[in-house]
Design a protein around this motif. Structure first.
Motif, mmCIF file in Angstrom:
data_model
loop_
_atom_site.group_PDB
_atom_site.id
_atom_site.type_symbol
_atom_site.label_atom_id
_atom_site.label_comp_id
_atom_site.label_asym_id
_atom_site.label_seq_id
_atom_site.Cartn_x
_atom_site.Cartn_y
_atom_site.Cartn_z
ATOM 1 N N GLN A 1 3.431 -1.089 -9.195
ATOM 2 C CA GLN A 1 2.863 0.170 -9.004
ATOM 3 C C GLN A 1 3.306 1.157 -7.859
ATOM 4 O OE1 GLN A 1 -1.156 -1.829 -8.125
ATOM 5 N NE2 GLN A 1 -1.956 -0.881 -9.976
ATOM 6 N N ALA B 1 -1.867 -3.416 -3.739
ATOM 7 C CA ALA B 1 -1.232 -2.740 -4.849
ATOM 8 C C ALA B 1 -0.354 -3.702 -5.378
ATOM 9 C CB ALA B 1 -0.780 -1.523 -4.561
ATOM 10 N N ARG C 1 0.838 -1.205 -0.011
ATOM 11 C CA ARG C 1 0.061 -0.071 0.022
ATOM 12 C C ARG C 1 1.009 1.242 0.033
ATOM 13 N NH1 ARG C 1 -5.317 -1.378 2.202
ATOM 14 N NH2 ARG C 1 -5.585 -3.374 1.102
#
Ligand SMILES: Cc1cc2nc3c(=O)[nH]c(=O)nc-3n(C[C@H](O)[C@H](O)[C@H](O)COP(=O)(O)OP(=O)(O)OC[C@H]3O[C@@H](n4cnc5c(N)ncnc54)[C@H](O)[C@@H]3O)c2cc1C
Length: 454
Positions: free
Chosen positions: A192, A188, A83
């Protein structure tokens, strides 16, 4: 695990930071002992003011290290989610999302301590238990103080006091795998949150991020180099050092594991082992200093240096960064850094000294460059060592001790092997300073501040 009487039917959240390992990880062990389901999170926090955004080289390492950790955790039945966000909001929100009854982490020692304290309080308020554990250091900073209860300012008594403590605890094994399959909370992707930078084209030829690479480096050092370390560590062409620093930086191996591996080695009584452990002591000293001075990267410990007048020389700084100063050892070091993400310690000292003392460029600009380009850049060792070279740090090299890069080259790279490997063309560059004149200028600048209060 199934043996712990207080095993909770609710999940536990394990928050990974600079401890990317499954072995000798007290927070992970406690999480596995407390709950049937453990979810792990790595939160890339580029929002909290207490957290220094990672440099480019560090991001490359972190990407690969997390990939390795992800696989190791999966094998234990633990999902690692990725995250981004500010930890104060994100961690309690993730704890709620996964319905955790407890959150576990290993301690940090810089400015981010304030974040952890706030989160602990917030979680307690929400009825969620929060527990933190040691593991990044050999000795907790609050346990090492002089007779007056003050922190040590000089390395030798500091390290003596550490050595008088009980030996660091023996490292723990990884936990047994949890029973079920890993959970599947939204996450994620690694690409990313940490897209790979395009620049470090050679890093993978020199490094293997992750615990397997860490133990390989340790084994290689113990099998082949520890006996030569005391003398060989100063010769850049020999490579007679452990190359453990980025692994320690990201916690892929704990300092206790390194400590006990040395203690159990047949050469544990040798000069090489003694000097090597004292280098771990310098790491410890840097972190203990950061603990007391969270602003280490921006404020000189010796406040007289606030009045130092630095040169504004962006062209000089660029030549130094590119390894085009006309001083062979320094140029070789800066190019080695750019290509491999590291620089030999002796050369770091010579390169930093040329920038700060001969070129009179503010140490913070050099520190920032290293922060961005070193794979082992950490928030304690980097500013600590820059301050040491600049003369304003803990147990610092006195300001009037100015490394002569030519003498250093003759002494530590007499056959030119190191310089010819990294900067064969160094003589094509005009020296950025006259060594004699710039030395005199530095001494005059220091004379101007030395009478000020420290
Ligand atoms: C200007 C400057 C900046 C530096 N920045 C960093 C940094 O950001 N991160 C970092 O880990 N080291 C830093 N160092 C210290 C040192 O150069 C590296 O730790 C060392 O070169 C790493 O190689 P190694 O693992 O083979 O070390 P070894 O010689 O094998 O030493 C073993 C371990 O001891 C620790 N260590 C050794 N010397 C030091 C030291 N002077 N200070 C703190 N720890 C030490 C490291 O964890 C290292 O891995 C810096 C030194 C200078 C002069």
């Amino acid at each position: 695990m199934g043996t712990c009487p207080t095993l909770s039917a609710m999940g536990a959240l394990l928050w990974f930071r600079d401890d990317l390992r499954v072995q000798d990880n007290l927070a992970l062990l406690a999480a596995c002992e407390s709950a049937e389901e453990v979810v792990a999170v790595y939160l890339l926090d580029e929002h909290s003011p207490e957290i220094r955004p990672l440099g480019g080289a560090s991001k490359w390492w972190l990407h690969h290290s997390l990939k390795a950790l992800h696989a190791e955790l999966r094998a234990l039945g633990i999902q690692l989610i990725f995250r981004t966000g500010a930890a104060r909001e994100a961690i309690p929100a993730i704890a709620k999302e996964i319905q955790a009854s407890a959150v576990f982490w290993n301690r940090r020692y810089g400015a981010s301590r304030a974040i952890d304290a706030d989160i602990k309080q917030h979680l307690h308020h929400e009825g969620i238990q929060a527990s933190s554990f040691p593991g990044h250091l050999l000795f907790e900073p609050w346990n090492i103080a002089n007779k007056q209860g003050d922190p040590y300012k000089v390395f030798t008594p500091f390290w003596r006091a550490c050595r008088e403590q009980p030996a660091p605890a023996y490292p723990k094994d990884a936990p047994d795998p949890l029973g079920g399959t890993p959970s599947e909370f939204p996450t994620a992707s690694l690409d990313q949150i940490l897209p790979l930078p395009t620049w470090p084209h050679e890093f993978a030829q020199h490094w293997q991020p992750g615990a397997a690479g860490a133990f390989e480096a340790l084994e290689d050092f113990l099998d082949h180099t520890i006996d030569e370390y005391a003398d060989g560590r100063d010769v850049p062409a020999l490579g007679h050092t452990s190359k453990l620093s980025p692994h320690l930086r990201f916690g892929e191996i704990s300092p206790r594991e390194v400590w006990h591996a040395v203690a159990e080695h047949p050469a544990h009584d040798s000069e090489g082992a003694r000097v090597f452990l004292s280098e771990l002591g310098w790491r410890e000293f840097a972190w203990h200093t950061l603990y007391r001075h969270p602003d280490l990267a921006t404020c000189g410990l010796d406040r007289r240096f606030d009045a130092m007048v630095w040169e504004h020389d962006p062209e000089g700084l660029t030549l130094w960064q590119q390894g085009k100063t006309g001083f062979g050892l320094v140029d070789a070091g800066l190019r080695e850094l750019w290509r491999t993400g590291t620089m030999h310690n002796r050369v770091r000292m010579a390169a930093a000294s040329l920038l700060v003392k001969n070129m009179m460029i503010d140490w913070r600009l050099g520190e920032q460059w290293f922060w961005d380009t070193l794979l082992d850049a950490d928030e304690a060792s980097n500013p600590f060592n820059w301050q040491w070279v600049a003369g304003c740090g803990a147990d610092a090299s006195p300001y009037f001790r100015i490394f002569n890069p030519e003498t250093q080259q003759k002494k530590f790279d007499a056959n030119g092997k190191y310089v010819n490997r990294w900067a064969p063309d160094w003589m094509a560059h005009t020296p950025v300073v006259d060594l004699r004149e710039s030395r005199a200028r530095a001494l005059t600048a220091f004379d101007a501040i030395k009478g000020l209060p420290r």
